[in-house]
Design an enzyme around this catalytic site. Structure first.
Site, PDB file in Angstrom:
ATOM      1  N   CYS A   6      -3.296   1.662   6.163  1.00 45.18           N
ATOM      2  CA  CYS A   6      -3.709   0.952   7.380  1.00 45.18           C
ATOM      3  C   CYS A   6      -4.260   1.918   8.411  1.00 45.18           C
ATOM      4  CB  CYS A   6      -2.521   0.196   7.955  1.00 45.18           C
ATOM      5  SG  CYS A   6      -1.089   1.264   8.185  1.00 45.18           S
ATOM      6  N   GLU A  44       7.267   0.267  16.074  1.00 46.36           N
ATOM      7  CA  GLU A  44       8.313   0.800  15.213  1.00 46.36           C
ATOM      8  C   GLU A  44       8.491   2.282  15.556  1.00 46.36           C
ATOM      9  OE1 GLU A  44       6.680  -0.243  11.287  1.00 46.36           O
ATOM     10  OE2 GLU A  44       8.118  -1.894  11.235  1.00 46.36           O
ATOM     11  N   ASN A  89       0.801  -1.231   0.000  1.00 45.65           N
ATOM     12  CA  ASN A  89       0.000   0.000   0.000  1.00 45.65           C
ATOM     13  C   ASN A  89       0.835   1.283   0.000  1.00 45.65           C
ATOM     14  OD1 ASN A  89       0.672  -0.644   2.711  1.00 45.65           O
ATOM     15  ND2 ASN A  89      -0.936   0.724   3.419  1.00 45.65           N
ATOM     16  N   GLU A 131       3.336  -5.531  12.231  1.00 44.55           N
ATOM     17  CA  GLU A 131       2.411  -4.398  12.028  1.00 44.55           C
ATOM     18  C   GLU A 131       1.309  -4.893  11.106  1.00 44.55           C
ATOM     19  OE1 GLU A 131       2.711  -1.575  13.545  1.00 44.55           O
ATOM     20  OE2 GLU A 131       4.725  -1.847  14.352  1.00 44.55           O
TER      21      GLU A 131
HETATM   22  P1  NAD Z   1       0.054  -9.441   2.941  1.00 42.17           P
HETATM   23  O1  NAD Z   1       0.064  -9.939   4.342  1.00 42.17           O
HETATM   24  O2  NAD Z   1      -0.686 -10.201   1.927  1.00 42.17           O
HETATM   25  O3  NAD Z   1       1.542  -9.299   2.378  1.00 42.17           O
HETATM   26  C1  NAD Z   1       2.524  -8.528   3.023  1.00 42.17           C
HETATM   27  C2  NAD Z   1       3.898  -9.079   2.687  1.00 42.17           C
HETATM   28  O4  NAD Z   1       4.015 -10.376   3.262  1.00 42.17           O
HETATM   29  C3  NAD Z   1       4.162  -9.250   1.201  1.00 42.17           C
HETATM   30  O5  NAD Z   1       5.505  -8.913   0.932  1.00 42.17           O
HETATM   31  C4  NAD Z   1       3.915 -10.737   0.979  1.00 42.17           C
HETATM   32  O6  NAD Z   1       4.608 -11.262  -0.105  1.00 42.17           O
HETATM   33  C5  NAD Z   1       4.443 -11.301   2.285  1.00 42.17           C
HETATM   34  N1  NAD Z   1       3.905 -12.623   2.646  1.00 42.17           N
HETATM   35  C6  NAD Z   1       2.702 -13.153   2.353  1.00 42.17           C
HETATM   36  N2  NAD Z   1       2.594 -14.393   2.865  1.00 42.17           N
HETATM   37  C7  NAD Z   1       3.743 -14.649   3.518  1.00 42.17           C
HETATM   38  C8  NAD Z   1       4.230 -15.754   4.256  1.00 42.17           C
HETATM   39  N3  NAD Z   1       3.513 -16.854   4.443  1.00 42.17           N
HETATM   40  N4  NAD Z   1       5.465 -15.683   4.788  1.00 42.17           N
HETATM   41  C9  NAD Z   1       6.210 -14.561   4.636  1.00 42.17           C
HETATM   42  N5  NAD Z   1       5.808 -13.494   3.936  1.00 42.17           N
HETATM   43  C10 NAD Z   1       4.583 -13.518   3.388  1.00 42.17           C
HETATM   44  O7  NAD Z   1      -0.456  -7.936   3.053  1.00 42.17           O
HETATM   45  P2  NAD Z   1      -0.753  -6.930   1.848  1.00 42.17           P
HETATM   46  O8  NAD Z   1      -2.022  -7.364   1.200  1.00 42.17           O
HETATM   47  O9  NAD Z   1       0.478  -6.724   1.054  1.00 42.17           O
HETATM   48  O10 NAD Z   1      -0.991  -5.575   2.641  1.00 42.17           O
HETATM   49  C11 NAD Z   1      -2.221  -5.170   3.148  1.00 42.17           C
HETATM   50  C12 NAD Z   1      -2.310  -5.406   4.631  1.00 42.17           C
HETATM   51  O11 NAD Z   1      -1.230  -4.762   5.300  1.00 42.17           O
HETATM   52  C13 NAD Z   1      -3.562  -4.845   5.246  1.00 42.17           C
HETATM   53  O12 NAD Z   1      -4.101  -5.771   6.159  1.00 42.17           O
HETATM   54  C14 NAD Z   1      -3.066  -3.603   5.989  1.00 42.17           C
HETATM   55  O13 NAD Z   1      -3.851  -3.206   7.078  1.00 42.17           O
HETATM   56  C15 NAD Z   1      -1.726  -4.055   6.424  1.00 42.17           C
HETATM   57  N6  NAD Z   1      -0.865  -2.902   6.723  1.00 42.17           N
HETATM   58  C16 NAD Z   1      -0.549  -2.650   8.026  1.00 42.17           C
HETATM   59  C17 NAD Z   1       0.237  -1.555   8.348  1.00 42.17           C
HETATM   60  C18 NAD Z   1       0.621  -1.259   9.775  1.00 42.17           C
HETATM   61  O14 NAD Z   1       1.494  -0.432   9.983  1.00 42.17           O
HETATM   62  N7  NAD Z   1       0.018  -1.897  10.754  1.00 42.17           N
HETATM   63  C19 NAD Z   1       0.720  -0.734   7.324  1.00 42.17           C
HETATM   64  C20 NAD Z   1       0.368  -1.023   6.008  1.00 42.17           C
HETATM   65  C21 NAD Z   1      -0.417  -2.117   5.711  1.00 42.17           C
END
Ligand code: NAD
Length: 481
Positions: free
Chosen positions: A282, A461, A150, A248
């Site tokens: 997020c 963080e 995002n 996060e």
């Molecule tokens: P996602 O969990 O699908 O992917 C995030 C990352 O994790 C990607 O690089 C992906 O390739 C990797 N990943 C996926 N499965 C994995 C596994 N089994 N092992 C290791 N790595 C793996 O999330 P997304 O769809 O990219 O992002 C959206 C989500 O992120 C939303 O839920 C949003 O709320 C959250 N988000 C949170 C924050 C925060 O600061 N809390 C900030 C931004 C986004």
């Protein structure tokens, strides 16, 4: 077609499998680059490189690390326009947003943490006249950094900069949905003359490349930002290996509006806190709770302003909201809109895909959507949608507003609008979230702790919290007599 490369041991390289998959431009639906389909073999190479690099890198002076990280910031500044365009094409966000928020913040991350490490100190404890204890804070070794799509470079560098500043070697994986700016960043590391193997970037899917990072025994800590379900999978692997973990995760943030707020400021900011970056932040407020006495007025004024938002080609200056990041995510958001309607929701505006002419006719766009008439505990009001969709709910009392705000499994951020100072403090203490914004949104001071409670994450963080995470404290006790 341009192929993105991994960055291992100071060299841009092809994946071990030699396989690639498509990278889409969400504003057109077309493929514009190819992404390495990396796996455990690539991670192994990166870990070996990092192991070789760590002794010298961890022994560099703070000044050397400061200089190197500041040169990345300088190079990024020089290439701001190139990076902003890449980010916009990869993610679908308006170019003007990438130019004014994403890339400037990535620059700030390097500047901030290169300065922060020069100010980092540890504690000492005097034990009566018997002993003196002091804490050494040493780098962990090799750390893994996994980031979402995002705010691609913004969040990638938010992890990489403090990890490197603290003297660690890093194996980083950007989201496979938006890998381009992390690739361009690795070129800057070469240009800046970073020592080989200190920073490595592996591209690929989460369940292959990401999982290989999380499960590698030589990777001592994992910093992850992404979905709650992924966080759970990562914790299931990393926790029994006793790795340090920073997670996060998702959110379902409330915006709580009292009748005594500064109405104009609130209205303008609430449009932003709902729909900036297509609602794919997020920290966006997706449940808007409004005190009943101003509910009708707010609904009318807010809906009017949301209808005026221009959904359009991300490259055009006048565009307010751009494309949804992927077809898969577009389908997920559309599903949630139909679910909301099935749950009895009344769509006040939006609610459908936006069809754009010309260049963007094949892109994935959704009209900013406002829905009311839903109970606080229906799926629409409990599950993260992560798109341009908000719900409106009236409330009567402070207790009710707090209860509804705290009623989800998440607890990342809350937004509160009131001019009543004592109420603001009282409610801030009651809200179960890691961040509370009062009469503002996304006002960020990088020194403050950042993170969520409940299923929004573990750990913090930002500022010293990040430097503490990326170092291991060791107590040294010296007997005085
Ligand atoms: P996602 O969990 O699908 O992917 C995030 C990352 O994790 C990607 O690089 C992906 O390739 C990797 N990943 C996926 N499965 C994995 C596994 N089994 N092992 C290791 N790595 C793996 O999330 P997304 O769809 O990219 O992002 C959206 C989500 O992120 C939303 O839920 C949003 O709320 C959250 N988000 C949170 C924050 C925060 O600061 N809390 C900030 C931004 C986004």
């Amino acid at each position: 077609m341009d192929k993105i490369k991994n960055y291992i041991d100071g060299i841009l390289t092809t994946p071990y499998s030699n396989n690639y998959f498509n990278n889409f431009d969400p504003s057109t639906g077309g493929v514009f680059t190819m992404i390495p389909d990396s796996g455990a073999e690539d991670v192994e190479l990166a870990v070996s490189a990092a192991e070789r690099a760590f002794p010298a890198w961890s022994a560099t002076s703070v000044e050397e690390r400061y200089d190197l990280l500041m040169s990345i910031a300088r190079l990024l500044k020089e290439r701001l326009e190139k990076f902003a365009l890449a980010e916009s094409m990869d993610n679908g966000k308006p170019l003007k947003l990438a130019r004014t928020v994403d890339i400037p913040r990535a620059i700030k991350n390097f500047e901030f943490f290169s300065n922060a490490i020069t100010q980092f100190s540890s504690e000492a404890h005097s034990t009566d006249n018997v002993a003196i204890n002091y804490t050494l804070r040493q780098p962990l070794g090799i750390v893994g950094a996994i980031s979402p799509w995002n705010l691609p470079l913004y969040l990638f560098t938010w992890k990489v900069a403090p990890a490197l500043a603290a003297g660690n070697c890093v194996i980083a994986k950007p989201s496979e949905v938006t890998p381009l700016t992390a690739y361009l960043l690795s070129e800057l590391f070469i240009e800046a003359g970073f020592p080989q193997g200190v920073f490595n970037v592996i591209h690929g899917y989460g369940h292959t490349a990401g999982k290989a990072i999380v499960s590698h025994p030589q990777i001592k800590a994992v910093t992850f930002t992404g979905g709650t379900r992924t966080g759970k999978d990562i914790a299931a692997i990393a926790a029994p290996m006793f790795k340090k973990l920073s997670l996060e995760l998702g959110g379902k943030n409330p915006t709580v509006i009292f009748a005594d707020c500064n109405y104009e400021q609130m209205l303008e900011t609430t449009v932003r806190s709902s729909f900036t970056n297509q609602g794919e932040i997020c920290l966006c407020g997706s449940r808007i709770l409004v005190e009943r006495s101003i509910y009708e007025k707010f609904r009318k004024d807010f809906t009017e302003k949301v209808k005026a938002l221009r959904v359009g080609d991300p490259l055009l200056e006048e565009t307010d909201t751009g494309a949804i990041v992927s077809k898969q995510h577009f389908d997920k958001i559309m599903y949630h809109i139909s679910l909301a309607v099935n749950e009895g929701g009344r769509v006040l505006c939006g609610g459908k895909a936006a069809r754009l002419p010309g260049r963007c006719s094949g892109g994935w766009f959704i009209e900013p959507t406002v829905i009311e008439n839903l109970p606080y505990n229906c799926r629409t009001n409990l599950e993260e949608i992560f798109g341009p969709v908000v719900t409106l709910m009236p409330f009567d009392t402070e207790e009710q507003a707090i209860g509804i705000s705290n009623s989800t499994e998440y607890g990342l951020a809350s937004i509160l609008w009131t001019e009543n100072l004592t109420r603001a403090h009282r409610i801030a203490a009651e809200l179960k979230s890691g961040i509370v914004w009062i009469n503002c949104w996304m006002l960020r001071d990088l020194r403050t702790p950042f993170g969520g409670v409940k299923n929004s994450g573990v750990g913090r963080e930002g500022g010293l919290e990040a430097l503490r995470f990326f170092t291991e404290p060791k107590n040294v006790c010296i007997k005085l007599n």
